[in-house]
Design a protein around this motif. Sequence first.
Motif, PDB file in Angstrom:
ATOM      1  N   LEU A 196       0.830  -1.202   0.000  1.00  0.00           N
ATOM      2  CA  LEU A 196       0.000   0.000   0.000  1.00  0.00           C
ATOM      3  C   LEU A 196       0.865   1.254   0.000  1.00  0.00           C
ATOM      4  N   TYR A 197       1.924   1.231   0.802  1.00  0.00           N
ATOM      5  CA  TYR A 197       2.817   2.391   0.861  1.00  0.00           C
ATOM      6  C   TYR A 197       3.555   2.577  -0.456  1.00  0.00           C
ATOM      7  N   ARG A 198       3.998   1.484  -1.070  1.00  0.00           N
ATOM      8  CA  ARG A 198       4.707   1.581  -2.344  1.00  0.00           C
ATOM      9  C   ARG A 198       3.815   2.143  -3.431  1.00  0.00           C
ATOM     10  N   VAL A 199       2.562   1.701  -3.468  1.00  0.00           N
ATOM     11  CA  VAL A 199       1.613   2.221  -4.455  1.00  0.00           C
ATOM     12  C   VAL A 199       1.416   3.714  -4.245  1.00  0.00           C
ATOM     13  N   CYS A 200       1.286   4.122  -2.979  1.00  0.00           N
ATOM     14  CA  CYS A 200       1.100   5.533  -2.659  1.00  0.00           C
ATOM     15  C   CYS A 200       2.319   6.346  -3.087  1.00  0.00           C
ATOM     16  N   VAL A 201       3.514   5.784  -2.895  1.00  0.00           N
ATOM     17  CA  VAL A 201       4.745   6.477  -3.285  1.00  0.00           C
ATOM     18  C   VAL A 201       4.793   6.678  -4.798  1.00  0.00           C
ATOM     19  N   VAL A 202       4.438   5.645  -5.558  1.00  0.00           N
ATOM     20  CA  VAL A 202       4.443   5.754  -7.019  1.00  0.00           C
ATOM     21  C   VAL A 202       3.454   6.822  -7.479  1.00  0.00           C
ATOM     22  N   LEU A 203       2.226   6.763  -6.939  1.00  0.00           N
ATOM     23  CA  LEU A 203       1.214   7.754  -7.303  1.00  0.00           C
ATOM     24  C   LEU A 203       1.641   9.152  -6.875  1.00  0.00           C
ATOM     25  N   ASN A 204       2.349   9.221  -5.766  1.00  0.00           N
ATOM     26  CA  ASN A 204       2.824  10.514  -5.277  1.00  0.00           C
ATOM     27  C   ASN A 204       3.805  11.142  -6.254  1.00  0.00           C
ATOM     28  N   PHE A 205       4.755  10.357  -6.746  1.00  0.00           N
ATOM     29  CA  PHE A 205       5.744  10.890  -7.684  1.00  0.00           C
ATOM     30  C   PHE A 205       5.110  11.205  -9.046  1.00  0.00           C
ATOM     31  N   VAL A 206       4.189  10.363  -9.492  1.00  0.00           N
ATOM     32  CA  VAL A 206       3.525  10.607 -10.779  1.00  0.00           C
ATOM     33  C   VAL A 206       2.711  11.901 -10.724  1.00  0.00           C
ATOM     34  N   LYS A 239      14.768  11.577  -1.025  1.00  0.00           N
ATOM     35  CA  LYS A 239      15.650  11.113   0.047  1.00  0.00           C
ATOM     36  C   LYS A 239      14.967  10.048   0.898  1.00  0.00           C
ATOM     37  N   THR A 240      13.697  10.297   1.255  1.00  0.00           N
ATOM     38  CA  THR A 240      12.986   9.389   2.158  1.00  0.00           C
ATOM     39  C   THR A 240      12.524   8.115   1.474  1.00  0.00           C
ATOM     40  N   PRO A 276      15.802   4.035   1.316  1.00  0.00           N
ATOM     41  CA  PRO A 276      15.457   2.610   1.124  1.00  0.00           C
ATOM     42  C   PRO A 276      16.469   1.870   0.259  1.00  0.00           C
ATOM     43  N   TYR A 277      17.041   2.552  -0.741  1.00  0.00           N
ATOM     44  CA  TYR A 277      18.034   1.901  -1.605  1.00  0.00           C
ATOM     45  C   TYR A 277      19.266   1.505  -0.798  1.00  0.00           C
ATOM     46  N   TYR A 278      19.786   2.438  -0.005  1.00  0.00           N
ATOM     47  CA  TYR A 278      20.975   2.127   0.787  1.00  0.00           C
ATOM     48  C   TYR A 278      20.677   1.076   1.856  1.00  0.00           C
ATOM     49  N   ARG A 279      19.456   1.066   2.374  1.00  0.00           N
ATOM     50  CA  ARG A 279      19.096   0.027   3.335  1.00  0.00           C
ATOM     51  C   ARG A 279      19.082  -1.343   2.686  1.00  0.00           C
TER      52      ARG A 279
END
Length: 265
Positions: A173-183, A236-237, A242-245
Amino acid sequence: MFLNKTTVITSDLEYGYPVFCTTIIAFSAFNKIVSLISIPALVGTDPCTWRNLIVSGIHGLIAGIWGCLCLLLYPELIEDPYTASNPFIFHMVVFCSGYFVYDFIDHFINGKSLQQWEVTLHHIACIAIFWHNWHTRTFIGYSCIALLTEGNSFFLHSRKLLRICKFGYESILYRVCVVLNFVTFILFRVLPIMIVFHGCYFTYYRHPNLFVVSMTTLCTVIVAVVNSVLLWRLCKTDIIIPYYRRVKTRDIKQRLENNNSKKID
């Protein structure tokens, strides 16, 4: 009432201040209603932030839908934003102006003005230019296009709500929200600001008041700077950290596997 073309009807615009004041009162009342709802136990934030995110998210949803309807119903809004205006477009600008005043007051009362300086700066710029535009009935089309940014605010606040509700980055759910947020950030924030800035720069001669054009350009630049800061924080967030983690976790697993293989050997 919808019009077949974008024309300003003076009698309809007389409702500007009543709509403006009603919007402030309505969001204040909605804030009180939200404050009566118990915050979920898992939410790790203060009640003021919780209320603000919900109220701001609702405004973003309404403004986003309203702005999209303006574009769909009146294509002239893109063809010539300088002259495009009608009661439906006009009252969207008034509605959003009322919300910005409400949110500015809410931040001030709850002592968030300095803590969230970028929001305060954004609201001051928006209140100044949008109030002037609908009060003088100028740049209404450009104001409507600029307010498409609020469509992204719904996903931006939804993302924050998911974070304080302990939804991690690995959550679907969070990943979907992140994608929609950037789009929506690109579609509703970057592109509209570019259109407004282009119009202010290339059609300044259409408005006789150089001071108004200069203030519009300045406010557009301020909003662009705020959006740049916001975009960096999002990257950044939701991308860099997340990439470096993931890289760190992969390295740890690799070292553990190597150590286990050496012990077996």
